[in-house]
Design an enzyme around this catalytic site. Structure first.
Site, PDB file in Angstrom:
ATOM      1  N   TYR A  65       0.970  -1.368   0.080  1.00 47.73           N
ATOM      2  CA  TYR A  65      -0.104   0.104   0.137  1.00 47.73           C
ATOM      3  C   TYR A  65       0.854   1.701   0.054  1.00 47.73           C
ATOM      4  CZ  TYR A  65      -3.512  -3.210   0.748  1.00 47.73           C
ATOM      5  OH  TYR A  65      -4.747  -3.882   0.619  1.00 47.73           O
ATOM      6  N   GLU A  85      11.046  -5.061  -5.757  1.00 49.40           N
ATOM      7  CA  GLU A  85       9.447  -5.982  -5.156  1.00 49.40           C
ATOM      8  C   GLU A  85      10.216  -7.578  -4.435  1.00 49.40           C
ATOM      9  OE1 GLU A  85       6.979  -6.254  -3.234  1.00 49.40           O
ATOM     10  OE2 GLU A  85       7.651  -7.858  -3.440  1.00 49.40           O
ATOM     11  N   GLY A 159       0.885  -7.413   0.336  1.00 47.80           N
ATOM     12  CA  GLY A 159       0.036  -7.773   1.994  1.00 47.80           C
ATOM     13  C   GLY A 159      -1.234  -7.146   0.220  1.00 47.80           C
ATOM     14  N   ASN A 163      -4.676 -10.246   1.287  1.00 47.91           N
ATOM     15  CA  ASN A 163      -5.488 -10.252   2.048  1.00 47.91           C
ATOM     16  C   ASN A 163      -7.668 -10.353   2.026  1.00 47.91           C
ATOM     17  OD1 ASN A 163      -6.140  -7.501   0.840  1.00 47.91           O
ATOM     18  ND2 ASN A 163      -4.783  -6.596   2.453  1.00 47.91           N
ATOM     19  N   MET A 166     -10.690  -5.653   3.713  1.00 44.75           N
ATOM     20  CA  MET A 166     -11.631  -5.070   4.186  1.00 44.75           C
ATOM     21  C   MET A 166     -11.304  -3.640   4.857  1.00 44.75           C
ATOM     22  SD  MET A 166     -12.531  -8.195   7.879  1.00 44.75           S
ATOM     23  CE  MET A 166     -14.335  -6.950   8.490  1.00 44.75           C
ATOM     24  N   GLU A 403     -13.615  -9.601  13.785  1.00 48.44           N
ATOM     25  CA  GLU A 403     -14.607  -9.785  12.448  1.00 48.44           C
ATOM     26  C   GLU A 403     -14.865 -10.970  11.978  1.00 48.44           C
ATOM     27  OE1 GLU A 403     -10.788  -8.997   9.980  1.00 48.44           O
ATOM     28  OE2 GLU A 403     -11.090 -10.701   8.971  1.00 48.44           O
ATOM     29  N   HIS A 488      -1.345  -8.665  10.729  1.00 47.94           N
ATOM     30  CA  HIS A 488      -1.651  -7.006  10.944  1.00 47.94           C
ATOM     31  C   HIS A 488      -0.363  -6.475  11.523  1.00 47.94           C
ATOM     32  CE1 HIS A 488      -6.050  -6.941  10.742  1.00 47.94           C
ATOM     33  NE2 HIS A 488      -5.954  -7.401  10.033  1.00 47.94           N
ATOM     34  N   GLY A 516       3.169   1.250   7.105  1.00 52.00           N
ATOM     35  CA  GLY A 516       2.957   0.308   8.196  1.00 52.00           C
ATOM     36  C   GLY A 516       4.072   0.964   8.798  1.00 52.00           C
ATOM     37  N   ASN A 526      -9.009  -3.187  10.483  1.00 49.64           N
ATOM     38  CA  ASN A 526      -8.114  -3.365  10.073  1.00 49.64           C
ATOM     39  C   ASN A 526      -7.031  -1.746   9.180  1.00 49.64           C
ATOM     40  OD1 ASN A 526     -10.501  -4.582   9.851  1.00 49.64           O
ATOM     41  ND2 ASN A 526      -9.205  -6.318   8.821  1.00 49.64           N
ATOM     42  N   PHE A 528      -5.407  -1.400   6.228  1.00 51.97           N
ATOM     43  CA  PHE A 528      -4.996  -0.447   5.006  1.00 51.97           C
ATOM     44  C   PHE A 528      -4.773   0.487   4.097  1.00 51.97           C
ATOM     45  CE2 PHE A 528      -7.423  -4.042   2.339  1.00 51.97           C
ATOM     46  CZ  PHE A 528      -8.505  -3.147   1.783  1.00 51.97           C
TER      47      PHE A 528
HETATM   48  P1  FAE Z   1       2.648  -4.350   2.172  1.00 49.37           P
HETATM   49  O1  FAE Z   1       2.008  -4.723   1.707  1.00 49.37           O
HETATM   50  O2  FAE Z   1       2.901  -5.859   3.357  1.00 49.37           O
HETATM   51  O3  FAE Z   1       3.891  -4.358   1.749  1.00 49.37           O
HETATM   52  C1  FAE Z   1       4.906  -4.675   1.490  1.00 49.37           C
HETATM   53  C2  FAE Z   1       5.881  -5.162   0.222  1.00 49.37           C
HETATM   54  O4  FAE Z   1       7.658  -5.072   0.150  1.00 49.37           O
HETATM   55  C3  FAE Z   1       5.566  -6.745   0.160  1.00 49.37           C
HETATM   56  O5  FAE Z   1       5.244  -6.741  -1.562  1.00 49.37           O
HETATM   57  C4  FAE Z   1       7.226  -7.681   0.285  1.00 49.37           C
HETATM   58  O6  FAE Z   1       7.630  -8.526  -0.279  1.00 49.37           O
HETATM   59  C5  FAE Z   1       8.156  -6.297  -0.030  1.00 49.37           C
HETATM   60  N1  FAE Z   1       9.028  -6.062   0.711  1.00 49.37           N
HETATM   61  C6  FAE Z   1       9.854  -6.887   1.943  1.00 49.37           C
HETATM   62  N2  FAE Z   1      11.247  -6.758   1.915  1.00 49.37           N
HETATM   63  C7  FAE Z   1      11.368  -6.142   0.869  1.00 49.37           C
HETATM   64  C8  FAE Z   1      12.463  -5.748   0.024  1.00 49.37           C
HETATM   65  N3  FAE Z   1      14.078  -5.702   1.410  1.00 49.37           N
HETATM   66  N4  FAE Z   1      13.231  -5.447  -0.753  1.00 49.37           N
HETATM   67  C9  FAE Z   1      12.139  -5.913  -1.601  1.00 49.37           C
HETATM   68  N5  FAE Z   1      10.804  -5.716  -1.748  1.00 49.37           N
HETATM   69  C10 FAE Z   1      10.325  -6.328   0.388  1.00 49.37           C
HETATM   70  O7  FAE Z   1       3.175  -2.904   3.575  1.00 49.37           O
HETATM   71  N6  FAE Z   1      -5.833  -5.194   6.049  1.00 49.37           N
HETATM   72  C11 FAE Z   1      -6.655  -4.789   5.881  1.00 49.37           C
HETATM   73  O8  FAE Z   1      -7.512  -3.411   5.850  1.00 49.37           O
HETATM   74  N7  FAE Z   1      -7.902  -5.325   5.884  1.00 49.37           N
HETATM   75  C12 FAE Z   1      -7.843  -6.889   5.450  1.00 49.37           C
HETATM   76  O9  FAE Z   1      -9.097  -7.772   4.669  1.00 49.37           O
HETATM   77  C13 FAE Z   1      -6.382  -7.803   5.602  1.00 49.37           C
HETATM   78  N8  FAE Z   1      -6.912  -8.804   5.777  1.00 49.37           N
HETATM   79  C14 FAE Z   1      -4.933  -9.663   6.022  1.00 49.37           C
HETATM   80  C15 FAE Z   1      -5.227 -11.131   5.307  1.00 49.37           C
HETATM   81  C16 FAE Z   1      -4.055 -11.482   5.474  1.00 49.37           C
HETATM   82  C17 FAE Z   1      -4.046 -13.008   5.931  1.00 49.37           C
HETATM   83  C18 FAE Z   1      -2.921 -10.715   5.540  1.00 49.37           C
HETATM   84  C19 FAE Z   1      -1.999 -11.204   5.790  1.00 49.37           C
HETATM   85  C20 FAE Z   1      -3.544  -9.737   6.129  1.00 49.37           C
HETATM   86  C21 FAE Z   1      -3.913  -9.312   5.897  1.00 49.37           C
HETATM   87  N9  FAE Z   1      -4.167  -7.740   5.800  1.00 49.37           N
HETATM   88  C22 FAE Z   1      -5.978  -7.050   6.293  1.00 49.37           C
HETATM   89  C23 FAE Z   1      -3.082  -6.819   6.362  1.00 49.37           C
HETATM   90  C24 FAE Z   1      -2.557  -5.523   5.062  1.00 49.37           C
HETATM   91  O10 FAE Z   1      -2.753  -6.731   4.299  1.00 49.37           O
HETATM   92  C25 FAE Z   1      -1.518  -4.948   5.050  1.00 49.37           C
HETATM   93  O11 FAE Z   1      -1.729  -4.233   6.639  1.00 49.37           O
HETATM   94  C26 FAE Z   1      -0.561  -4.049   5.011  1.00 49.37           C
HETATM   95  O12 FAE Z   1      -0.079  -5.371   3.643  1.00 49.37           O
HETATM   96  C27 FAE Z   1       0.312  -3.663   5.426  1.00 49.37           C
HETATM   97  O13 FAE Z   1       0.367  -2.682   3.364  1.00 49.37           O
HETATM   98  P2  FAE Z   1       1.975  -2.231   3.958  1.00 49.37           P
HETATM   99  O14 FAE Z   1       2.464  -1.516   2.597  1.00 49.37           O
HETATM  100  O15 FAE Z   1       2.710  -1.602   5.340  1.00 49.37           O
END
Ligand code: FAE
Length: 548
Positions: A65, A85, A159, A163, A166, A403, A488, A516, A526, A528
């Site tokens: 995000y 990525e 994520g 995810n 939501m 949830e 989360h 995050g 939640n 995101f």
């Molecule tokens: P994120 O989306 O984790 O993106 C980080 C990216 O950086 C990833 O693609 C990694 O592969 C990449 N990365 C990491 N280290 C490196 C590196 N060294 N070099 C290159 N790339 C790298 O971060 N949240 C909601 O609000 N609603 C939901 O319904 C919900 N359901 C979820 C269900 C599951 C099963 C999971 C796992 C999470 C859920 N979440 C939900 C949480 C949400 O997906 C999460 O808070 C966000 O994705 C975090 O966003 P960021 O941008 O922080």
């Protein structure tokens, strides 16, 4: 440090003129002063992945995000952006014709470099259901730290690939505890609406909800919550609800109603690949290098940064190591990814001026899971849509928002399943372990007791009203609570502590945190939408102040 608008403009190692020149065109320079300016198409074909020795004006680490918002807004402002990525592109079907595999039959695509699945719901009737899989750069990382497993998406879209979609905006009365240094007016008037529009959030049609088979589990959840005096509230999701109606009617290929979720949705979910990243790519200014993992960022001559990147094979081996330079680097690797990088880079002297807040303030958003056993006259349905659409709000009185989650097993289980978000006060710290050469997290499983107690304010009461009991067979033999995971992760480079009030890392001009890890451990719902809205707020300021 509080809100400052001038801090960086004078002290930047990279001059404004040089930075603009780095974007490659006078047209780009003109667009920089108009953040909302529409994109202009790229003139040259972009390389498939970043080359060794390359220089770029902006490098974004991660495509979740925070990264997607940052890339889009910078590109619209006329800046060329390179995104790096570590996960796969997830744009090519496997031999079954599908890009993503199903939760009911996880295969090589399911887990990040594991030889056995690590399913959040690990048992059924007490019997372990994890299975052997080939080691592959799969989509879901179950990253183990002492005391907790942190689930994260791996691939272009972060994520958003895995995810539940939501898309929940916290109640305004809770916002001061979530981001105390941010003006709620600007968030609720401007950035939350902008984030929700960009993400494509929408509510389920309540009339359809009331009748359709695949939400029987949620109707049971609503009825039982209300009978115990708890408000059940519909929450928006980024799933395409019209598509789900068609799936349910059998007129299009099934995705949510076929149980697709944890390892990707093949059709209806509006992941970042379909929203922010699609828009970013359409500017012609954004290039993404998948299967590339950043391992180091350190100062280089002229105020630039050297970024070391490992290229990975789908078996997880390093096939090349590249060294590039960038005028600015945006950390968007997620709470865990960004924290791990920054803690290591500070401890090993690569970024010596980072402050003592790096790695601190990490929380699990109070996640805890449980199931309840219903009577035979309260079936939850054989077919359950994998997309949750509502929750039970007991935040003010009990510190829990639960949830109502699906259990899409394809058989009638008579189970109600919940992921609770609780006001857990415990915070962990990441630290560098020089002997093992890795970053550790000091979280303790016992800290989840606070979350269990808060979730019980809802479910003990529902059980008492309904005359029902907890399921003890879903997370092991005789284990009621899954208290060893989080979906989360939040914090580790907290806003206005490790960074200034807009995500600029203290001590190293030109480095930013945009994901995050800025949020100090809890969002009350939640996360995101809040991550996206905060990224929208911060990048607008950074473009206006640092890049013009
Ligand atoms: P994120 O989306 O984790 O993106 C980080 C990216 O950086 C990833 O693609 C990694 O592969 C990449 N990365 C990491 N280290 C490196 C590196 N060294 N070099 C290159 N790339 C790298 O971060 N949240 C909601 O609000 N609603 C939901 O319904 C919900 N359901 C979820 C269900 C599951 C099963 C999971 C796992 C999470 C859920 N979440 C939900 C949480 C949400 O997906 C999460 O808070 C966000 O994705 C975090 O966003 P960021 O941008 O922080």
């Amino acid at each position: 440090m509080s809100d400052t608008t001038t801090q960086h403009s004078g002290s930047q190692g990279v001059s404004r003129r040089r930075f603009i020149a780095g974007t490659g065109s006078i047209l780009g320079a003109a667009a920089l002063i108009r953040p909302g300016a529409s994109a202009h198409a790229a003139t040259a074909t972009k390389p498939a992945s970043i080359g060794d020795g390359a220089h770029v004006p902006v490098l974004v680490i991660g495509t979740g995000y925070g990264g997607a918002v940052t890339a889009l807004r910078l590109a619209q402002a006329g800046v060329d952006v390179q995104m790096v990525e570590m996960g796969m592109a997830w744009d090519t079907p496997g031999s079954d014709g599908k890009i993503f595999c199903n939760t009911t039959s996880p295969d090589y695509r399911s887990y990040w470099l594991r030889t056995k699945t690590k399913q959040p719901l690990s048992n059924f009737f007490g019997i372990p259901i994890d299975r052997d899989i080939p080691r592959y750069t799969g989509i879901l990382d179950a990253e183990d730290f002492s005391g907790i497993t942190v689930y994260q998406g791996r691939g272009v879209g972060g994520g958003s690939l895995v995810n539940g979609g939501m898309a929940v905006t916290p109640k305004r009365e809770n916002f001061a505890a979530i981001l105390p240094s941010v003006n709620p007016d600007e968030m609720y008037n401007t950035y939350y609406p902008r984030a929700n529009a960009g993400l494509g959030s929408g509510l389920i049609d309540p009339a359809w909800f009331d009748t359709v088979d695949c939400y029987q589990f949620a109707r049971v959840g609503r009825k039982q919550a209300q009978r115990s005096g708890f408000p059940f509230q519909f929450v928006p999701d980024v799933y395409d609800w019209d598509y789900m109606k068609q799936e349910s009617a059998g007129t299009v290929p099934k995705s949510a109603v076929a149980g697709e979720i944890l390892y990707g949705n093949n059709y209806g979910k509006k992941s970042l690949q379909k929203t922010y990243l699609a828009q970013a790519k359409s500017t012609g200014r954004v290039t993404i290098s998948p299967l590339h993992r950043v391992t180091s960022v350190s100062p280089a001559a002229g105020g630039r940064y050297t970024v070391v990147i490992e290229q990975l094979s789908t078996g997880g081996d390093v096939t090349a190591t590249k060294s590039v330079t960038s005028d600015r680097v945006f950390f968007a690797a997620g709470s865990v990814g960004t924290s791990k990088l920054l803690v290591k880079l500070k401890a090993t002297g690569a970024l010596p001026h980072l402050n003592g807040e790096i790695g601190r303030g990490w929380g699990d958003n109070g996640n805890v899971m449980c199931g309840r056993a219903n009577y035979m006259w309260d079936p939850t349905g054989k077919i359950q849509a994998s997309i949750p659409c509502g929750g039970i709000d007991n935040w003010t009185a009990g510190g829990a928002f639960a949830e109502v989650a699906p259990l899409p097993t394809g058989i009638e289980t008579y189970a109600s399943f919940y992921l609770s978000i609780t006001k857990n006060p415990n915070r962990g710290t990441f630290s560098w372990n020089p002997v093992a050469g890795r970053v550790d997290l000091d979280w303790q499983t016992a800290w989840k007791q606070a979350s269990i107690d808060m979730a019980k304010t809802i479910f003990d009461k529902i059980n008492a009203t309904e005359g029902t009991i907890y399921r003890t067979d879903l997370f092991g033999a005789y284990k009621i609570w899954n208290d060893t995971l989080t979906y989360h992760p939040l914090g580790g480079a907290v806003l206005n502590k490790a960074t200034d009030n807009y995500g600029r890392l203290q001590g190293h001009p030109g480095l930013y945190v945009v994901d995050g890890s800025l949020i100090p451990g809890n969002t009350s719902v939640n996360p995101f939408v809040t991550i996206t809205a905060l990224a929208e707020r911060n990048i607008e300021k950074i473009i206006a102040v640092d890049l013009t």
